[in-house]
Scaffold this active site. Structure first.
Site, PDB file in Angstrom:
ATOM      1  N   LYS A  52       0.833  -1.209   0.000  1.00  0.00           N
ATOM      2  CA  LYS A  52       0.000   0.000   0.000  1.00  0.00           C
ATOM      3  C   LYS A  52       0.868   1.259   0.000  1.00  0.00           C
ATOM      4  O   LYS A  52       0.634   2.186  -0.786  1.00  0.00           O
ATOM      5  CB  LYS A  52      -0.927  -0.001   1.228  1.00  0.00           C
ATOM      6  N   GLN A  96      -4.685  -1.349   9.706  1.00  0.00           N
ATOM      7  CA  GLN A  96      -4.728  -2.662   9.061  1.00  0.00           C
ATOM      8  C   GLN A  96      -5.437  -3.684   9.958  1.00  0.00           C
ATOM      9  O   GLN A  96      -5.163  -3.777  11.155  1.00  0.00           O
ATOM     10  CB  GLN A  96      -3.288  -3.126   8.739  1.00  0.00           C
ATOM     11  N   ASP A 119     -10.681   3.701   4.212  1.00  0.00           N
ATOM     12  CA  ASP A 119     -11.144   2.311   4.150  1.00  0.00           C
ATOM     13  C   ASP A 119     -12.674   2.239   4.026  1.00  0.00           C
ATOM     14  O   ASP A 119     -13.222   1.213   3.625  1.00  0.00           O
ATOM     15  CB  ASP A 119     -10.778   1.598   5.454  1.00  0.00           C
TER      16      ASP A 119
HETATM   17  N1  GUN Z   1      -7.334  -6.369   5.934  1.00  0.00           N
HETATM   18  C1  GUN Z   1      -7.725  -7.030   4.826  1.00  0.00           C
HETATM   19  N2  GUN Z   1      -8.285  -6.180   3.937  1.00  0.00           N
HETATM   20  C2  GUN Z   1      -8.244  -4.966   4.504  1.00  0.00           C
HETATM   21  C3  GUN Z   1      -8.653  -3.668   4.074  1.00  0.00           C
HETATM   22  O1  GUN Z   1      -9.189  -3.459   2.976  1.00  0.00           O
HETATM   23  N3  GUN Z   1      -8.415  -2.662   4.950  1.00  0.00           N
HETATM   24  C4  GUN Z   1      -7.849  -2.860   6.167  1.00  0.00           C
HETATM   25  N4  GUN Z   1      -7.676  -1.802   6.963  1.00  0.00           N
HETATM   26  N5  GUN Z   1      -7.453  -4.036   6.601  1.00  0.00           N
HETATM   27  C5  GUN Z   1      -7.650  -5.078   5.753  1.00  0.00           C
END
Ligand code: GUN
Length: 294
Positions: A52, A96, A119
């Protein structure tokens, strides 16, 4: 001839478009910034977070990772989020998931300022998205799937979309996007307690699977010509790989590919689209903050 829905190539095209948006914002004095908070050292989460922030930097955006110890307290984590909430150079905040069990993830997600919740997991954004309000940040995986269907000219109007899984991150928001005016799909949502899953999956014109279980969907469970979107990300041991594992989805890819009209690979399907939409949401957040200040 089956089509491979190539999320890597689509992302390349979209990120080139978005680089121009970033350049325009920079010319106006704003560099979109994303801060990712990672608690602990789950190797899969570390890999996702690294990709990311790398993707941010490749586009000329600011990407920062804050790594907190596994045993960080709720108050310490809240203090970090408070600081990011107040930092004008941070437009997007992502914590996350999954978080260690001692941390109340719902309260953590609610602690992020909705304007920075790229998110789309804050209840305010989830609610705005549910009522179809364009101010909402739409969660990145559902947004990426919608964008992929649109750009690949997969019709959804009047089609029967069957979703396997009922998560807050993927399936629930995706169901609401697909049934909205515009996409106009008929949506069936199934999950682990659905008896005889194949009865449902065989009816799908478009089958979307987001469970996290290798080979959950086999060739006998789909109808000929189905479009398959595989959201699964499962690590399986593989001694022929340097890393000792490889990634597979929830669908028996080689067999289902023989029956489908189009299918996403894993890796290289939905995954890159998710990151692309995270970049898009962060640019949207930066633009909205800038518009408010102007
Ligand atoms: N863990 C798995 N997918 C995601 C996501 O799209 N955002 C976040 N914050 N954690 C994740």
């Amino acid at each position: 001839m089956v089509r491979t829905l190539d999320g890597t190539e689509l992302s390349r095209v979209m990120r080139a478009e978005m680089a121009q948006d970033v350049a325009a914002l920079q010319a106006a004095g704003v560099t979109p910034g994303l801060s990712v908070v990672l608690v602990g050292n789950n190797p899969a989460s570390q890999a996702y977070v690294a990709s990311k922030t790398r993707a941010c930097e490749a586009l000329g955006m600011r990407g920062q990772t804050l790594n907190l110890p596994e045993d960080v307290s709720k108050d310490e984590l809240f203090a970090v989020i408070d600081r990011l909430n107040q930092d004008p150079t941070v437009h997007g905040i992502l914590v996350q998931l999954p978080l260690p069990a001692h941390l109340p993830y719902k309260a953590v997600l609610e602690h992020i300022r909705p304007e920075k919740d790229v998110d789309g997991f804050h209840p305010l954004n989830a609610g705005l998205a549910f009522v179809g309000d364009p101010r909402a940040f739409v969660p990145c995986t559902p947004a990426g799937i919608m964008e992929m269907l649109r750009r690949e000219n997969v019709p959804t109007r009047g089609k029967h979309v069957v979703i396997v899984g009922r998560s807050l991150i993927v399936s629930k928001p995706l169901a609401s996007l697909l049934m909205a005016p515009g996409p106009d799909a008929t949506v069936t949502l199934t999950h682990r307690h659905t008896p005889d899953l194949a009865t449902y999956t065989r009816q799908a014109d478009i089958l979307i699977v987001a469970v996290g279980k290798q080979n959950l969907i086999t060739a006998d469970m789909v109808k000929p010509g189905v479009v398959v979107i595989d959201v699964g990300q499962n690590r399986v041991p593989d001694t022929s790989s340097d890393r000792g594992y490889r990634m597979v989805g929830d669908v028996d890819y080689d067999a289902v590919r023989q029956v489908a009209s189009a299918i996403t690979p894993v890796p290289g399907g939905v995954g890159p689209m998710t990151i692309t939409m995270l970049l898009a949401n962060t640019i949207q957040a930066a633009r909205q903050t800038h518009a408010k200040q102007a």
